[in-house]
Design a protein around this motif. Structure first.
Motif, PDB file in Angstrom:
ATOM      1  N   THR A 181      -8.475 -31.573 -22.046  1.00 20.24           N
ATOM      2  CA  THR A 181      -9.046 -32.532 -21.832  1.00 20.24           C
ATOM      3  C   THR A 181      -9.692 -32.530 -20.429  1.00 20.24           C
ATOM      4  OG1 THR A 181      -7.313 -33.857 -23.273  1.00 20.24           O
ATOM      5  CG2 THR A 181      -8.663 -35.066 -21.543  1.00 20.24           C
ATOM      6  N   ARG A 182      -8.863 -31.777 -19.303  1.00 14.48           N
ATOM      7  CA  ARG A 182      -9.614 -31.890 -18.016  1.00 14.48           C
ATOM      8  C   ARG A 182     -10.723 -31.069 -18.028  1.00 14.48           C
ATOM      9  NH1 ARG A 182      -4.124 -31.171 -16.762  1.00 14.48           N
ATOM     10  NH2 ARG A 182      -4.518 -28.906 -16.354  1.00 14.48           N
ATOM     11  N   ALA A 183     -10.943 -29.838 -18.910  1.00 10.36           N
ATOM     12  CA  ALA A 183     -12.220 -29.307 -18.862  1.00 10.36           C
ATOM     13  C   ALA A 183     -13.159 -29.729 -19.639  1.00 10.36           C
ATOM     14  CB  ALA A 183     -11.758 -27.779 -19.889  1.00 10.36           C
ATOM     15  N   ILE A 184     -13.011 -30.685 -20.473  1.00  4.30           N
ATOM     16  CA  ILE A 184     -13.927 -31.505 -20.946  1.00  4.30           C
ATOM     17  C   ILE A 184     -14.684 -32.412 -20.355  1.00  4.30           C
ATOM     18  CG2 ILE A 184     -14.423 -33.230 -23.014  1.00  4.30           C
ATOM     19  CD1 ILE A 184     -12.671 -31.528 -24.901  1.00  4.30           C
ATOM     20  N   MET A 185     -13.839 -33.200 -19.574  1.00  3.33           N
ATOM     21  CA  MET A 185     -14.103 -33.920 -18.652  1.00  3.33           C
ATOM     22  C   MET A 185     -14.943 -33.603 -17.602  1.00  3.33           C
ATOM     23  SD  MET A 185     -10.867 -36.686 -18.515  1.00  3.33           S
ATOM     24  CE  MET A 185     -11.418 -37.843 -17.191  1.00  3.33           C
ATOM     25  N   ARG A 186     -14.325 -32.249 -17.003  1.00  2.00           N
ATOM     26  CA  ARG A 186     -15.197 -31.772 -15.764  1.00  2.00           C
ATOM     27  C   ARG A 186     -16.450 -31.276 -16.152  1.00  2.00           C
ATOM     28  NH1 ARG A 186     -11.550 -27.886 -15.017  1.00  2.00           N
ATOM     29  NH2 ARG A 186     -12.832 -26.305 -16.050  1.00  2.00           N
ATOM     30  N   ASP A 187     -16.454 -30.594 -17.513  1.00  2.00           N
ATOM     31  CA  ASP A 187     -17.852 -30.091 -17.930  1.00  2.00           C
ATOM     32  C   ASP A 187     -18.865 -31.127 -17.810  1.00  2.00           C
ATOM     33  OD1 ASP A 187     -16.723 -27.576 -17.821  1.00  2.00           O
ATOM     34  OD2 ASP A 187     -16.458 -27.338 -20.183  1.00  2.00           O
ATOM     35  N   TRP A 188     -18.487 -32.347 -18.674  1.00  2.00           N
ATOM     36  CA  TRP A 188     -19.435 -33.121 -18.841  1.00  2.00           C
ATOM     37  C   TRP A 188     -19.954 -33.834 -17.358  1.00  2.00           C
ATOM     38  CZ3 TRP A 188     -19.660 -38.322 -17.460  1.00  2.00           C
ATOM     39  CH2 TRP A 188     -20.661 -39.325 -18.200  1.00  2.00           C
ATOM     40  N   LEU A 189     -19.070 -34.087 -16.349  1.00  4.79           N
ATOM     41  CA  LEU A 189     -19.376 -34.398 -15.091  1.00  4.79           C
ATOM     42  C   LEU A 189     -20.408 -33.579 -14.384  1.00  4.79           C
ATOM     43  CD1 LEU A 189     -15.889 -35.898 -13.830  1.00  4.79           C
ATOM     44  CD2 LEU A 189     -18.013 -37.220 -14.391  1.00  4.79           C
ATOM     45  N   ASN A 190     -20.089 -32.229 -14.761  1.00  3.36           N
ATOM     46  CA  ASN A 190     -20.985 -31.186 -13.999  1.00  3.36           C
ATOM     47  C   ASN A 190     -22.224 -31.087 -14.588  1.00  3.36           C
ATOM     48  OD1 ASN A 190     -19.668 -29.564 -11.942  1.00  3.36           O
ATOM     49  ND2 ASN A 190     -18.045 -29.094 -13.196  1.00  3.36           N
ATOM     50  N   ALA A 191     -22.464 -31.638 -15.872  1.00  5.96           N
ATOM     51  CA  ALA A 191     -23.618 -31.803 -16.521  1.00  5.96           C
ATOM     52  C   ALA A 191     -24.573 -32.830 -16.384  1.00  5.96           C
ATOM     53  CB  ALA A 191     -23.513 -31.576 -18.143  1.00  5.96           C
ATOM     54  N   ARG A 192     -23.811 -33.842 -15.524  1.00  7.39           N
ATOM     55  CA  ARG A 192     -24.448 -35.191 -15.252  1.00  7.39           C
ATOM     56  C   ARG A 192     -25.711 -34.682 -14.385  1.00  7.39           C
ATOM     57  NH1 ARG A 192     -25.354 -38.687 -18.092  1.00  7.39           N
ATOM     58  NH2 ARG A 192     -25.479 -40.271 -16.403  1.00  7.39           N
ATOM     59  N   PRO A 193     -27.024 -35.182 -14.518  1.00  7.13           N
ATOM     60  CA  PRO A 193     -28.289 -34.866 -13.529  1.00  7.13           C
ATOM     61  C   PRO A 193     -28.110 -35.444 -12.312  1.00  7.13           C
ATOM     62  CG  PRO A 193     -28.850 -36.555 -15.337  1.00  7.13           C
ATOM     63  CD  PRO A 193     -27.349 -36.249 -15.693  1.00  7.13           C
ATOM     64  N   ASP A 194     -27.565 -36.454 -12.086  1.00  4.28           N
ATOM     65  CA  ASP A 194     -27.266 -37.150 -10.832  1.00  4.28           C
ATOM     66  C   ASP A 194     -26.016 -37.889 -10.592  1.00  4.28           C
ATOM     67  OD1 ASP A 194     -27.564 -38.367  -8.341  1.00  4.28           O
ATOM     68  OD2 ASP A 194     -29.728 -39.160  -8.647  1.00  4.28           O
ATOM     69  N   LEU A 195     -24.972 -37.288 -10.027  1.00  4.94           N
ATOM     70  CA  LEU A 195     -23.610 -38.018 -10.174  1.00  4.94           C
ATOM     71  C   LEU A 195     -23.857 -39.021  -8.923  1.00  4.94           C
ATOM     72  CD1 LEU A 195     -20.745 -35.519 -10.258  1.00  4.94           C
ATOM     73  CD2 LEU A 195     -21.204 -37.457 -11.770  1.00  4.94           C
ATOM     74  N   ALA A 196     -24.540 -39.080  -8.045  1.00 10.36           N
ATOM     75  CA  ALA A 196     -24.584 -40.056  -6.906  1.00 10.36           C
ATOM     76  C   ALA A 196     -25.231 -41.267  -7.663  1.00 10.36           C
ATOM     77  CB  ALA A 196     -25.665 -39.628  -5.825  1.00 10.36           C
ATOM     78  N   HIS A 197     -26.126 -41.174  -8.501  1.00  8.64           N
ATOM     79  CA  HIS A 197     -26.671 -42.395  -9.379  1.00  8.64           C
ATOM     80  C   HIS A 197     -25.628 -42.901 -10.199  1.00  8.64           C
ATOM     81  CE1 HIS A 197     -28.363 -44.310 -12.859  1.00  8.64           C
ATOM     82  NE2 HIS A 197     -29.351 -44.903 -11.935  1.00  8.64           N
TER      83      HIS A 197
END
Length: 525
Positions: A137-153
């Motif tokens: 679960t942590r890996a899935i969440m981390r990979d999705w967050l890393n793929a976000r184009p703009d985490l600041a947005h």
């Protein structure tokens, strides 16, 4: 592999036994529910009944057909059920084999990439509340967050969701190299997680008073919007609304200033606030022809009849353009087509799904027109309406009479779009279709499909017109060609192996890779 009935299968083959047929029926029942049901109130059932019905179906299919349950993520199910499936798979990881976990991980990652971010963040919050924090679960969440184009947005627009997810996976936002070997996931980048500057996103989330200004424009606009009215229009619309209210900005002025940052759907939703209700004309700054077909149909039905009539050419052209895009390479390939379309009073839907069934019927009308051969389409609305642009939900559902009228045209395909409540007179449509199939057209020269946009909570399925007519749940008209493909399995002519082979193929195309191709294989496991 051993099925739930104890029957051994080898090499992925499935016996054409009664147990196998029951399994196929269960799969199709769940797919119909996952396409149409959202747990919201429908015209004839409450939200509570809808939720209870869905709860039972999800648990039943997950326990008895886990591989099929995960394979549903590759089908055209709605976002509500996709999120429920992902949560169910992650919460019950201990029930899966190592191979199932691998295949499920690929499907979950592929589905999360297609979901709206707000749904994913809500899912992450639900997983945290449920105490699901295993390594996968942590890996899935981390990979999705890393793929976000703009985490600041995301930090500005989905602040609480991102904070919850970051805390759950112990995410670090670092400007420089992190501590190798610590096992702590890291995000780096100028607010996005790739290089120098990610630390300010972490400061924004967890130490908001640490920095006097931010380099990322969205973060700094949020800081300035607390005391500077001009910064409000630089923020995402949903965030800017709160600041506008805090500054006492007039709604009309605020909407005009923030319009360039609105999404297409946000512009349409706020259109009535810039005019007088349903009399507002279509906006000049929105390309209606580029909208998804069903969403466009919903917008058209939200307009008053006088507005629809005044902008007939523009609205019809946009609907036909969306239908041609949805038809794709199948455009004009269905031959002679007759469509029986339900615009009775029940197509008004409910408070949560206002006019949704009617919008699906309207969108299907234009899609069937595009799929049929040129000049080979006949539309019959239950109300007898001749102008599709001016349809409205009223009157009874004389489906039987309309089906008779449609069959008189000798179509190669008859598509019925209705909630299945035939009441003028009751049951006539089912009897007409039974006699037609058994006595007048036993060779099946006319292919008949019933597409139903409404989930029947009491029946754990969409309501059917006749046993011999394949019925598929439908939420978006764009999915009609694929649903017609699925509906053939409900007719009982293709066999159980073909159904599972179809699921295998959809999974392989959706998730990619040889490992994912097996996710849909296997009957009950």
């Amino acid at each position: 592999m051993t099925t739930s009935t104890g029957t051994e299968t080898t090499g992925g083959a499935r016996p054409a036994t009664g147990a196998g047929l029951v399994a196929a029926e269960d799969v199709l029942l769940f797919v119909n529910a996952a396409i149409t049901a959202t747990g919201q109130r429908e015209f004839r059932s409450s939200a509570h009944r809808q939720q209870l019905s869905l709860d039972f179906l999800h648990e039943y299919v997950r326990v008895n057909y886990r591989r099929v349950y995960s394979a549903a993520l590759a089908l055209d199910i709605n976002d509500h059920n996709a999120v429920r499936i992902v949560q169910g798979l992650l919460e019950t990881a201990g029930e899966a084999t190592a191979r199932e976990k691998r295949d499920e991980g690929r499907l979950i990652a592929a589905r999360l990439a297609k979901l709206p971010p707000q749904r994913v963040y809500r899912l992450f919050g639900a997983l945290r509340r449920a105490g699901v924090n295993n390594r996968r679960t942590r890996a899935i969440m981390r990979d999705w967050l890393n793929a976000r184009p703009d985490l600041a947005h995301d930090a500005v627009k989905y602040r609480s969701g991102l904070k919850t997810a970051a805390r759950h996976v112990h995410l670090r936002f670092d400007d420089g190299p992190g501590g190798p070997g610590t096992g702590t996931p890291e995000i780096r980048g100028p607010g996005t997680g790739r290089g120098d500057g990610a630390g300010e996103t972490g400061d924004f989330l967890f130490r908001p008073g640490r920095r006097s200004r931010y380099r990322h424009s969205s973060l700094d606009a949020w800081r300035r919007a607390h005391y500077e009215q001009g910064a409000v229009e630089e923020l995402p619309f949903t965030v800017a609304e709160g600041f506008a209210a805090r500054h006492g900005m007039r709604r009309e002025v605020f909407l005009e200033r923030v319009a360039p940052r609105m999404t297409r759907l946000e512009r349409l939703r706020t259109l009535g606030q810039r005019g007088v209700g349903t009399r507002v004309p279509p906006p000049a700054d929105v390309d209606l022809a580029a909208m998804p077909l069903t969403r466009l149909a919903l917008y058209v039905l939200s307009l008053g009849f006088d507005v629809r009539a005044a902008h007939r050419a523009e609205l019809t052209g946009a609907l036909r353009a969306g239908a041609r895009r949805a038809a794709g390479p199948q455009r004009g390939s269905w031959g002679r087509v007759a469509g029986v379309l339900d615009d009775s009073y029940s197509s008004s839907g409910s408070g949560e799904k206002r006019r949704r069934p009617l919008a699906v019927a309207l969108a299907c009308h234009f899609l069937l027109e595009a799929l049929a051969a040129p000049g080979g389409y006949t539309a019959l609305w239950t109300s007898g309406a001749a102008d599709p642009l001016l349809v409205g939900p009223w009157g009874p559902s004389p489906l039987g009479t309309r089906v008779l009228d449609a069959l008189e045209h000798g179509p190669q395909r008859l598509v019925i779009v209705s909630d299945g409540w035939d009441n003028a007179p009751p049951g006539l449509a089912g009897e007409v279709l039974r006699v037609w199939r058994t006595r007048l057209d036993p060779d099946r020269r006319t292919a008949v499909v019933h597409a139903n946009p409404v989930y029947d909570a009491d029946g754990f399925d969409v309501r059917r017109l006749a046993p011999g007519v394949p019925t598929a749940g439908i939420r978006d008209a764009e999915d009609l060609p694929a649903l017609v493909e699925i509906a053939q399995f409900a007719e009982g002519r293709t066999g159980v192996d073909a159904l599972y082979g179809y699921l295998d193929d959809r999974v392989a195309r959706f998730a990619g890779g040889r490992g994912a191709a097996g996710a849909g294989t296997g009957a009950p496991s």
